[in-house]
Design an enzyme around this catalytic site. Structure first.
Site, PDB file in Angstrom:
ATOM      1  N   ASP A  31     -11.667  -7.911   1.831  1.00 45.32           N
ATOM      2  CA  ASP A  31     -10.971  -7.951   0.549  1.00 45.32           C
ATOM      3  C   ASP A  31     -11.917  -8.520  -0.510  1.00 45.32           C
ATOM      4  OD1 ASP A  31      -7.684  -8.054  -0.317  1.00 45.32           O
ATOM      5  OD2 ASP A  31      -9.142  -8.998  -1.655  1.00 45.32           O
ATOM      6  N   ASN A  88       2.246  -5.812   1.945  1.00 47.04           N
ATOM      7  CA  ASN A  88       3.050  -5.976   0.742  1.00 47.04           C
ATOM      8  C   ASN A  88       3.667  -4.608   0.427  1.00 47.04           C
ATOM      9  OD1 ASN A  88       2.321  -8.676   0.394  1.00 47.04           O
ATOM     10  ND2 ASN A  88       0.464  -8.146  -0.731  1.00 47.04           N
ATOM     11  N   GLU A  96      -0.257  -4.224  -5.084  1.00 47.31           N
ATOM     12  CA  GLU A  96      -0.988  -3.876  -6.311  1.00 47.31           C
ATOM     13  C   GLU A  96      -1.760  -2.574  -6.161  1.00 47.31           C
ATOM     14  OE1 GLU A  96      -3.391  -7.292  -7.195  1.00 47.31           O
ATOM     15  OE2 GLU A  96      -1.659  -8.450  -7.898  1.00 47.31           O
ATOM     16  N   VAL A  97      -2.171  -2.272  -4.931  1.00 45.67           N
ATOM     17  CA  VAL A  97      -2.868  -1.006  -4.665  1.00 45.67           C
ATOM     18  C   VAL A  97      -1.902  -0.137  -3.857  1.00 45.67           C
ATOM     19  CG1 VAL A  97      -4.836   0.102  -3.568  1.00 45.67           C
ATOM     20  CG2 VAL A  97      -5.135  -2.125  -4.688  1.00 45.67           C
ATOM     21  N   HIS A 101      -1.920  -0.598   3.220  1.00 44.95           N
ATOM     22  CA  HIS A 101      -2.985  -1.405   3.812  1.00 44.95           C
ATOM     23  C   HIS A 101      -2.381  -2.638   4.468  1.00 44.95           C
ATOM     24  CE1 HIS A 101      -2.517  -2.472  -0.442  1.00 44.95           C
ATOM     25  NE2 HIS A 101      -2.731  -3.726  -0.057  1.00 44.95           N
ATOM     26  N   HIS A 103      -3.054  -6.456   5.570  1.00 44.23           N
ATOM     27  CA  HIS A 103      -3.896  -7.635   5.339  1.00 44.23           C
ATOM     28  C   HIS A 103      -4.043  -8.422   6.643  1.00 44.23           C
ATOM     29  CE1 HIS A 103      -3.708  -7.806   0.791  1.00 44.23           C
ATOM     30  NE2 HIS A 103      -2.631  -7.076   1.012  1.00 44.23           N
TER      31      HIS A 103
HETATM   32  P1  AMP Z   1      -1.922  -5.662  -2.375  1.00 39.29           P
HETATM   33  O1  AMP Z   1      -1.595  -6.710  -3.377  1.00 39.29           O
HETATM   34  O2  AMP Z   1      -1.190  -5.841  -1.069  1.00 39.29           O
HETATM   35  O3  AMP Z   1      -1.785  -4.275  -2.931  1.00 39.29           O
HETATM   36  O4  AMP Z   1      -3.429  -5.894  -1.984  1.00 39.29           O
HETATM   37  C1  AMP Z   1      -4.485  -5.240  -2.599  1.00 39.29           C
HETATM   38  C2  AMP Z   1      -5.713  -5.985  -2.214  1.00 39.29           C
HETATM   39  O5  AMP Z   1      -6.826  -5.154  -2.477  1.00 39.29           O
HETATM   40  C3  AMP Z   1      -5.924  -7.270  -3.000  1.00 39.29           C
HETATM   41  O6  AMP Z   1      -5.984  -8.366  -2.094  1.00 39.29           O
HETATM   42  C4  AMP Z   1      -7.249  -7.042  -3.728  1.00 39.29           C
HETATM   43  O7  AMP Z   1      -8.038  -8.201  -3.799  1.00 39.29           O
HETATM   44  C5  AMP Z   1      -7.890  -5.966  -2.877  1.00 39.29           C
HETATM   45  N1  AMP Z   1      -8.856  -5.115  -3.568  1.00 39.29           N
HETATM   46  C6  AMP Z   1      -8.707  -4.501  -4.762  1.00 39.29           C
HETATM   47  N2  AMP Z   1      -9.798  -3.764  -5.050  1.00 39.29           N
HETATM   48  C7  AMP Z   1     -10.643  -3.890  -3.996  1.00 39.29           C
HETATM   49  C8  AMP Z   1     -11.931  -3.370  -3.697  1.00 39.29           C
HETATM   50  N3  AMP Z   1     -12.598  -2.556  -4.527  1.00 39.29           N
HETATM   51  N4  AMP Z   1     -12.500  -3.723  -2.529  1.00 39.29           N
HETATM   52  C9  AMP Z   1     -11.869  -4.560  -1.678  1.00 39.29           C
HETATM   53  N5  AMP Z   1     -10.644  -5.064  -1.895  1.00 39.29           N
HETATM   54  C10 AMP Z   1     -10.039  -4.754  -3.039  1.00 39.29           C
END
Ligand code: AMP
Length: 113
Positions: A31, A88, A96-97, A101, A103
């Site tokens: 991450d 999440n 957020e993405v 995924h 964690h």
């Molecule tokens: P979520 O909030 O569950 O969607 O987690 C998204 C995660 O992706 C967050 O912990 C971010 O820090 C991580 N993240 C976003 N962009 C990148 C990236 N380019 N490479 C690695 N991790 C990322």
């Protein structure tokens, strides 16, 4: 694959992200903004928005992710000290993405605060 999805781009090797593990189904990488000494993301190559969008025929992807997470925890040396695995789901759940995924976080010296 969705061209405007960050984790599609990463999992297809279109970014400079280094993989700790890759097979036909998933990739694993660090991450970018770790919330613990060890913070890995396990990401399917197939674009699935969230757990809400998971279809029954995709269930094997999730079991594969968990089995690999267990192995990655051991590889990172945190299997015995302990770790957290979580998804999440959608904005209210902290997502957020919007590409599924898992964690994997751990490695705290004195346990999770
Ligand atoms: P979520 O909030 O569950 O969607 O987690 C998204 C995660 O992706 C967050 O912990 C971010 O820090 C991580 N993240 C976003 N962009 C990148 C990236 N380019 N490479 C690695 N991790 C990322």
């Amino acid at each position: 694959m969705s061209t405007d999805c960050l984790f599609c781009q990463i999992s297809q090797g279109k970014m400079s992200t280094q993989f700790l593990y890759e097979d036909d189904i998933i990739v694993v990488f660090k991450d970018i903004n770790p919330m613990a000494p060890v913070h890995l993301l396990l990401v399917p190559k197939e674009h699935i928005r969230s757990i809400n969008d998971l279809e029954p025929d995709q269930a094997s992807i999730i079991s594969h992710m968990f089995m690999k997470a267990k192995e990655m925890a051991k590889e990172q040396g945190i299997n015995e000290s302990g770790y957290r695995l979580f998804f999440n789901v959608e904005k209210g759940g902290g997502q957020e993405v919007f590409h599924l995924h898992l964690h994997l976080i751990g490695g705290w010296k004195e346990g999770r605060k």
